[in-house]
Design an enzyme around this catalytic site. Structure first.
Site, short mmCIF file in Angstrom:
data_model
loop_
_atom_site.label_atom_id
_atom_site.label_comp_id
_atom_site.label_asym_id
_atom_site.label_seq_id
_atom_site.Cartn_x
_atom_site.Cartn_y
_atom_site.Cartn_z
N ASP A 1 0.84 -1.20 0.00
CA ASP A 1 0.00 0.00 0.00
C ASP A 1 0.87 1.25 0.00
O ASP A 1 1.61 1.51 0.96
CB ASP A 1 -0.92 0.00 1.22
CG ASP A 1 -1.89 1.17 1.21
OD1 ASP A 1 -1.58 2.19 1.86
OD2 ASP A 1 -2.93 1.08 0.53
N ASP B 1 23.24 4.56 -4.93
CA ASP B 1 23.36 3.28 -4.27
C ASP B 1 24.79 2.78 -4.46
O ASP B 1 25.60 3.41 -5.15
CB ASP B 1 22.34 2.29 -4.82
CG ASP B 1 21.89 1.27 -3.79
OD1 ASP B 1 22.70 0.93 -2.90
OD2 ASP B 1 20.75 0.80 -3.87
#
Length: 659
Positions: free
Chosen positions: A263, A379
């Site tokens: 969600d 990253d």
């Protein structure tokens, strides 16, 4: 009269130089910690003379705003020193007994969260490319270092202090920011595999981030941020590379345990609560910097294949829901998160290169549209140069800075940035922008006043009884009861239990365990089905990807274990470590009990099995009814299984006990 004029002029000059102090009336003296830098006393207040020039420079003056101090220090730095600030290096293997700093690589000490990873070709992880702390700090001018605490908490604190003392001896005395992966919640190795059963966490232990999603308690997530901050700060850490705001829209992805679930709205809320807990409403000495990742959202990975590897480099959007994914980061930005990490993947809706190389993503979207004000960091692992594989590394670094990146994750080789400036391919003005961004939160946290920590206090703070208890409670709150036919659970007192798939007997079940032939109930613990992809690179050589069913999975023997238990005719409870949404149709109709866990330990599980804790967790993602529903779903669309067995948010509890 001339004397009064000169005094008035001096007073006005002082007010102009220190507007914050003027507004507040009297400056609040912070604690000053120093090893070699002299201490200056000005107006009865103490300051560290970090550059040892005998006068109070603006960057040394804690009364000034952090932004003004950062600008002053940046102007004093050489290009090599600025390049060092743009690196976020990795250091492991130099931790000696008692927290001493080694000059040569050595095996990790007992008690480390995990051993130093040795990965060929990855800076800081390749044994051939692991500079010593002294080299990083004094020669390369690196001031952001990712590491894992080793030994005892006091040892970790002593090691951090030793490196801070080393940094204090440098020309400008710039302190170090130690960063860590989410060591409290990392209950799986990169790629999905479970860690060795004898691994001991140095901190309190909490469920995986997906477990916090299952608990669905914003206050709990906020509190976890506070606890993680307190324990890490006690050991000298001032940054955590977490949380993930990525939305789980592709059920085969191997990074799901590190997310909050399917969600997008709940993801955004929980990520923001963690950040507010870790940093505070305003970053200061009592907070650590958080890093939200992986912008603009790693969830829509093509075919569920992770972009750490070249076979999974694309983020795809067949449902055209790219906004749903990047908007999940908005609450983190509103919460003032210090760092935002870019995704490895190529966001195919807007560019042909990976996010860290994309100006459309890291400047136009992140800063202009989303109004992010903090530090943009790549990253690790060379930022995975998807779309630019054929370009030399110096060009890839230029592209990242041009795209809007401020710091290069996992890198320590400063020569590329230095050469780009000298060649005129990057302006010094441009790198000044990044250096100021990187420095400003360091000033806000008070590191320039006192970067040192108390090793004895670390022993009291880290794994403090209240923190351990809170982590244990969170583990229990994250457990989801999916099926309880005939009231097989909780286990009635006196019932004999057979355990299959457990490394050891949980404390709460001691005295109740027997073999299957004598048992009243059999509890079988398994992992969600996976295909162990062995073709990956670096950290992700073996990754749990692919199939959501046991048939053809690399852990198909666990289905055989369930069926063997069922064949006894005894009631069977299956406990599944639900790292990814699994199809349960192969066995669910044959067992009366089913529990899903998300990084909880066996003692927490035993409390749910026995009813000592009534389960309250809710599924953080929907479970598909069949494999076809997984194959047919769109990678960027949550809640789109053609057939759903258990919906998002499903979870049972035990009925009230009868008196």
């Amino acid at each position: 009269m001339p004397r009064m004029t000169s005094i008035l002029a001096l007073s006005l000059a002082t007010l102009a130089a220190h507007p914050a102090a003027a507004r507040e009336g009297k400056a609040q003296q912070p604690e000053i910690g120093t090893r070699s830098a002299p201490v200056l006393t000005v107006d009865g207040l103490r300051f560290r003379d970090l550059d040892r020039n005998g006068r109070l420079d603006p960057y040394e003056d804690w009364r000034l705003p952090a932004a003004k101090r950062a600008k002053d220090l940046t102007a004093r730095m050489t290009v090599p020193e600025k390049a060092g600030m743009m690196m976020h290096a990795v250091n492991s293997g130099y931790f000696g007994a008692g927290g001493t700093v080694l000059d040569q690589l050595a095996p990790p000490p007992p008690g480390a969260l995990k051993p130093p990873v040795n990965v060929t070709g990855v800076p800081g992880f390749d044994r051939a490319d692991k500079p010593s702390p002294r080299d990083l700090i004094l020669n390369r001018h690196v001031r952001y270092i990712m590491t894992s605490p080793g030994g005892s908490p006091a040892d970790a604190a002593r090691w951090a202090n030793a490196l801070q003392e080393m940094a204090e001896s440098a020309r400008l005395g710039v302190p170090i920011v130690f960063s860590a992966d989410p060591i409290h919640t990392t209950n799986r190795l990169p790629g999905g595999a479970l860690p060795p059963p004898d691994r001991v966490k140095i901190t309190s232990s909490w469920p995986d981030q997906i477990g916090l999603g299952a608990a669905r308690d914003p206050a709990l997530t906020h509190r976890f941020g506070e606890v993680a901050s307190a324990e890490l700060r006690a050991m000298g850490f001032r940054m955590i590379l977490n949380p993930m705001a990525d939305v789980v829209s592709e059920p085969r992805w191997n990074r799901i345990p590190g997310t909050f679930g399917e969600d997008a709205k709940l993801n955004g809320e929980l990520a923001a609560q963690f950040i507010l807990g870790a940093q505070g409403t305003k970053l200061g000495p009592d907070g650590i910097m958080a890093t939200v990742k992986h912008f603009p959202g790693d969830g829509p990975v093509e075919h569920g294949l992770d972009p750490h590897n070249p076979y999974g480099k694309r983020l795809v959007y067949p449902g055209k829901l790219q906004k749903l994914h990047y908007e999940a980061f908005a609450p983190s930005f509103r919460a003032g998160v210090a760092f935002a990490m870019g995704s490895y993947g190529i966001p195919t809706w807007t560019d042909t290169v990976a996010s860290s190389f994309s100006r459309k993503v890291m400047t136009d979207l992140l800063r202009t549209k989303m109004h992010f004000k903090g530090v943009a960091i790549t990253d690790w692992m060379h930022a995975q140069p998807w779309g630019l594989e054929d370009e030399p590394k110096i060009e890839r670094e230029r592209r990242m800075v041009w795209a809007g990146m401020d710091q290069l994750g996992g890198e320590h080789e400063t020569s590329y940035i230095i050469d780009l400036v000298r060649q005129g391919k990057l302006t010094e003005k441009r790198i000044d922008v990044s250096v100021q961004r990187v420095l400003e939160p360091m000033f806000a946290m008070g590191l320039f006043e006192n970067p040192y920590v108390d090793p004895e206090a670390a022993l009291r703070v880290v794994k403090a009884p209240e923190y351990v208890a809170e982590g244990e409670l969170a583990q229990r709150k994250s457990i989801v009861l999916l099926k309880n036919a005939g009231g097989v659970l909780p286990l009635a007192p006196g019932k004999k239990v057979a355990l299959e798939g457990f490394a050891a007997t949980p404390t709460a079940l001691a005295g109740s365990v027997t073999d299957a032939a004598m048992a009243d109930v059999i509890v079988v613990k398994v992992n969600a089905p996976y295909a162990d992809n062995k073709t990956g690179q670096a950290f992700f050589v073996r990754t749990h990807e692919g199939t959501p069913v046991f048939a053809g999975a690399d852990n198909a023997d666990e289905l055989a274990m369930i069926r063997k238990a069922v064949a006894t005719g005894k009631p069977v409870v299956v406990v599944m470590s639900m790292e990814r949404p699994a199809v349960l149709a192969e066995f669910i109709d044959t067992v009366p009990g089913m529990i899903a866990t998300f990084g909880s330990g066996d003692d927490a599980l035993a409390d749910v099995l026995t009813g000592a804790f009534n389960p309250t967790g809710k599924l953080p993602f929907a479970l598909p009814a069949d494999a076809a529903s997984v194959e047919q779903q769109a990678e960027d669309v949550p809640f789109d299984f053609a057939a759903t067995a258990y919906p998002f948010g499903f979870g049972l509890s035990y009925p009230p006990r009868k008196n």
